[in-house]
Design a protein around this motif. Structure first.
Motif, PDB file in Angstrom:
ATOM      1  N   GLY A  12       0.849  -1.193   0.000  1.00  0.00           N
ATOM      2  CA  GLY A  12       0.000   0.000   0.000  1.00  0.00           C
ATOM      3  C   GLY A  12       0.879   1.235   0.000  1.00  0.00           C
ATOM      4  N   SER A  14       1.379   3.770  -1.809  1.00  0.00           N
ATOM      5  CA  SER A  14       0.995   5.154  -2.151  1.00  0.00           C
ATOM      6  C   SER A  14       0.617   5.931  -0.888  1.00  0.00           C
ATOM      7  CB  SER A  14      -0.184   5.168  -3.136  1.00  0.00           C
ATOM      8  OG  SER A  14      -1.391   4.916  -2.451  1.00  0.00           O
ATOM      9  N   SER A  15       0.457   5.226   0.233  1.00  0.00           N
ATOM     10  CA  SER A  15       0.086   5.896   1.492  1.00  0.00           C
ATOM     11  C   SER A  15       1.187   6.847   1.928  1.00  0.00           C
ATOM     12  CB  SER A  15      -0.173   4.830   2.572  1.00  0.00           C
ATOM     13  OG  SER A  15       0.459   5.141   3.796  1.00  0.00           O
ATOM     14  N   ALA A  16       0.759   7.984   2.485  1.00  0.00           N
ATOM     15  CA  ALA A  16       1.722   8.990   2.948  1.00  0.00           C
ATOM     16  C   ALA A  16       2.644   8.386   4.008  1.00  0.00           C
ATOM     17  CB  ALA A  16       0.955  10.182   3.524  1.00  0.00           C
ATOM     18  N   SER A  37       2.092  -1.374  -4.665  1.00  0.00           N
ATOM     19  CA  SER A  37       0.975  -0.433  -4.754  1.00  0.00           C
ATOM     20  C   SER A  37       0.150  -0.722  -6.003  1.00  0.00           C
ATOM     21  CB  SER A  37       1.527   0.999  -4.831  1.00  0.00           C
ATOM     22  OG  SER A  37       0.475   1.927  -4.970  1.00  0.00           O
ATOM     23  N   ARG A  38      -1.109  -0.287  -5.987  1.00  0.00           N
ATOM     24  CA  ARG A  38      -1.905  -0.374  -7.219  1.00  0.00           C
ATOM     25  C   ARG A  38      -1.289   0.522  -8.272  1.00  0.00           C
ATOM     26  NH1 ARG A  38      -6.999   2.179  -5.439  1.00  0.00           N
ATOM     27  NH2 ARG A  38      -5.412   3.207  -4.187  1.00  0.00           N
ATOM     28  N   TYR A  61      -3.873  -6.466  -6.090  1.00  0.00           N
ATOM     29  CA  TYR A  61      -4.276  -7.146  -4.843  1.00  0.00           C
ATOM     30  C   TYR A  61      -5.176  -8.354  -5.098  1.00  0.00           C
ATOM     31  CZ  TYR A  61      -2.346  -2.893  -2.755  1.00  0.00           C
ATOM     32  OH  TYR A  61      -1.516  -1.852  -2.406  1.00  0.00           O
ATOM     33  N   CYS A  86      -0.196  -1.234   4.839  1.00  0.00           N
ATOM     34  CA  CYS A  86      -0.678   0.124   5.131  1.00  0.00           C
ATOM     35  C   CYS A  86      -2.075   0.407   4.582  1.00  0.00           C
ATOM     36  CB  CYS A  86       0.305   1.143   4.546  1.00  0.00           C
ATOM     37  SG  CYS A  86       1.974   0.932   5.173  1.00  0.00           S
ATOM     38  N   ASN A  87      -2.626  -0.485   3.769  1.00  0.00           N
ATOM     39  CA  ASN A  87      -3.902  -0.192   3.079  1.00  0.00           C
ATOM     40  C   ASN A  87      -5.008   0.169   4.053  1.00  0.00           C
ATOM     41  OD1 ASN A  87      -2.279  -2.443   1.803  1.00  0.00           O
ATOM     42  ND2 ASN A  87      -3.425  -1.670   0.074  1.00  0.00           N
ATOM     43  N   GLY A  88      -5.768   1.177   3.665  1.00  0.00           N
ATOM     44  CA  GLY A  88      -6.923   1.567   4.476  1.00  0.00           C
ATOM     45  C   GLY A  88      -7.658   2.716   3.811  1.00  0.00           C
ATOM     46  N   SER A 143      -4.126  -0.360  11.481  1.00  0.00           N
ATOM     47  CA  SER A 143      -5.541  -0.354  11.827  1.00  0.00           C
ATOM     48  C   SER A 143      -5.886   1.059  12.293  1.00  0.00           C
ATOM     49  CB  SER A 143      -5.801  -1.411  12.901  1.00  0.00           C
ATOM     50  OG  SER A 143      -7.160  -1.476  13.202  1.00  0.00           O
ATOM     51  N   TYR A 160     -16.081   2.044   8.511  1.00  0.00           N
ATOM     52  CA  TYR A 160     -14.649   2.088   8.851  1.00  0.00           C
ATOM     53  C   TYR A 160     -14.400   1.348  10.159  1.00  0.00           C
ATOM     54  CZ  TYR A 160      -9.943   4.184   9.353  1.00  0.00           C
ATOM     55  OH  TYR A 160      -8.586   4.391   9.476  1.00  0.00           O
ATOM     56  N   LYS A 164     -12.252  -2.144  10.514  1.00  0.00           N
ATOM     57  CA  LYS A 164     -11.006  -2.208  11.288  1.00  0.00           C
ATOM     58  C   LYS A 164     -11.152  -3.195  12.448  1.00  0.00           C
ATOM     59  CE  LYS A 164      -8.292   0.885   9.150  1.00  0.00           C
ATOM     60  NZ  LYS A 164      -7.064   0.491   8.448  1.00  0.00           N
ATOM     61  N   THR A 195      -2.886  11.541  11.275  1.00  0.00           N
ATOM     62  CA  THR A 195      -1.675  11.841  10.505  1.00  0.00           C
ATOM     63  C   THR A 195      -2.074  12.554   9.213  1.00  0.00           C
ATOM     64  OG1 THR A 195      -0.759   9.799  11.405  1.00  0.00           O
ATOM     65  CG2 THR A 195       0.393  10.760   9.528  1.00  0.00           C
ATOM     66  N   SER A 197      -2.552  13.090   5.838  1.00  0.00           N
ATOM     67  CA  SER A 197      -2.567  12.270   4.621  1.00  0.00           C
ATOM     68  C   SER A 197      -3.908  12.497   3.938  1.00  0.00           C
ATOM     69  CB  SER A 197      -2.420  10.785   4.978  1.00  0.00           C
ATOM     70  OG  SER A 197      -3.617  10.341   5.590  1.00  0.00           O
TER      71      SER A 197
END
Ligand SMILES: NC(=O)c1ccc[n+]([C@@H]2O[C@H](COP(=O)([O-])OP(=O)(O)OC[C@H]3O[C@@H](n4cnc5c(N)ncnc54)[C@H](OP(=O)(O)O)[C@@H]3O)[C@@H](O)[C@H]2O)c1
Length: 252
Positions: A12, A14-16, A37-38, A61, A86-88, A143, A160, A164, A195, A197
């Motif tokens: 994941g 691309s997550s900040a 990453s995608r 994925y 990190c995906n979420g 999470s 969400y 989680k 955070t 992002s």
């Protein structure tokens, strides 16, 4: 590559927060980092162009692509000692988290559940054979505190929260099986704190500036928290742990 002894996976990417983790992990000359990453943001790929110890792997994925990536990493024979999933997702262009139950939608719930719980679950399924080796290995699954069932006081954010909470239960269950089949692996469920992002953007105006963390801060905190778990003298109790960015335990 001379000096390289181990590898790490950042899923994941691309997550900040993932990108800040990658920057930090690359400071260690002994590590090759696989970022998954995608689609990699252009500014990130450009910045990483000359990083010889970083491999960017695109992935949709699907189980078939996950399996192909695991097989590719296995061929390097480098023990994988750190994994970050990190995906979420909390919102996107078409939906925001629910404020009241009338906003709940089965379609959105399934989408959120897939990204937040199913995708990490598929990774834990595929990783078990890659991660079984003689070195200690730490797997961090991102999470959120709102996934804690006992800590739910404010309500709202049905999809969400539920996704989680499902993720947390999946990791807790996987830790029991990993303890039998890959004893060297420690599973951590991590809450980064609010955070800066894309995920937190619509809600940042309600957050005091000192409580809105920079991704770099969270990455440094996390890496220092897991450092002792990677030491060969560390003895795991083989239970998953749910911790925040300060290392404080969160109740399931
Ligand atoms: N930021 C916060 O305040 C905060 C607070 C609590 C918990 N968290 C958790 O921390 C983690 C990282 O968040 P962030 O703030 O860095 O978020 P971000 O910058 O918005 O990153 C989004 C992440 O979700 C993945 N993702 C998005 N859509 C997806 C899809 N359709 N299929 C699969 N993966 C998808 C992305 O993977 P690709 O690389 O494949 O695009 C990326 O890893 C998340 O699990 C989040 O729930 C964040």
């Amino acid at each position: 590559m001379t000096g390289v002894k181990r590898c790490a996976l950042v899923i994941g990417a691309s997550s900040a927060i993932a990108q800040a983790l990658i920057d930090n992990l690359l400071l260690n000359d002994e590590l090759v980092v696989y970022a998954i990453s995608r689609r990699f943001p252009a500014d990130f790929s450009d910045r990483m162009l000359n990083q010889k110890r970083l491999q960017l792997l695109e992935c949709d994925y699907s189980p078939a692509q996950l399996s192909a990536i695991i097989e590719k990493i296995k061929t390097t024979s480098l023990p994988c000692v750190k994994v970050f999933i990190c995906n979420g997702i909390l919102h996107n262009r078409t939906f925001l988290p629910e404020k009241k139950i009338e906003q709940f939608s089965a379609d959105i719930f399934q989408q959120v559940m897939h990204i937040n719980a199913v995708v990490p679950g598929l990774w834990l399924q595929q990783l078990i054979t890659l991660l079984k080796h003689p070195l200690p290995c730490v797997v961090v699954v991102f999470s959120a505190r709102v996934g804690s069932i006992s800590d739910n006081r404010a309500g709202g954010w049905y999809s969400y929260r539920a996704s989680k909470a499902a993720l947390n239960m999946f990791v807790k269950t996987a830790a029991i099986e990993y303890a039998r089949r890959a004893k060297n692996v420690r599973l951590i469920v991590f809450h980064p704190g609010t955070t800066d992002s894309k995920l937190s953007q619509p809600f940042q105006s309600n957050v005091a500036p000192e409580k809105l963390f920079k991704p770099e801060f969270v990455a440094t905190q996390l890496l220092s928290l897991i450092k002792p778990l990677g030491s060969e003298s560390y003895v795991s109790d083989h239970q998953a742990t749910f911790i925040d960015w300060q290392g404080k335990e969160i109740e399931w």
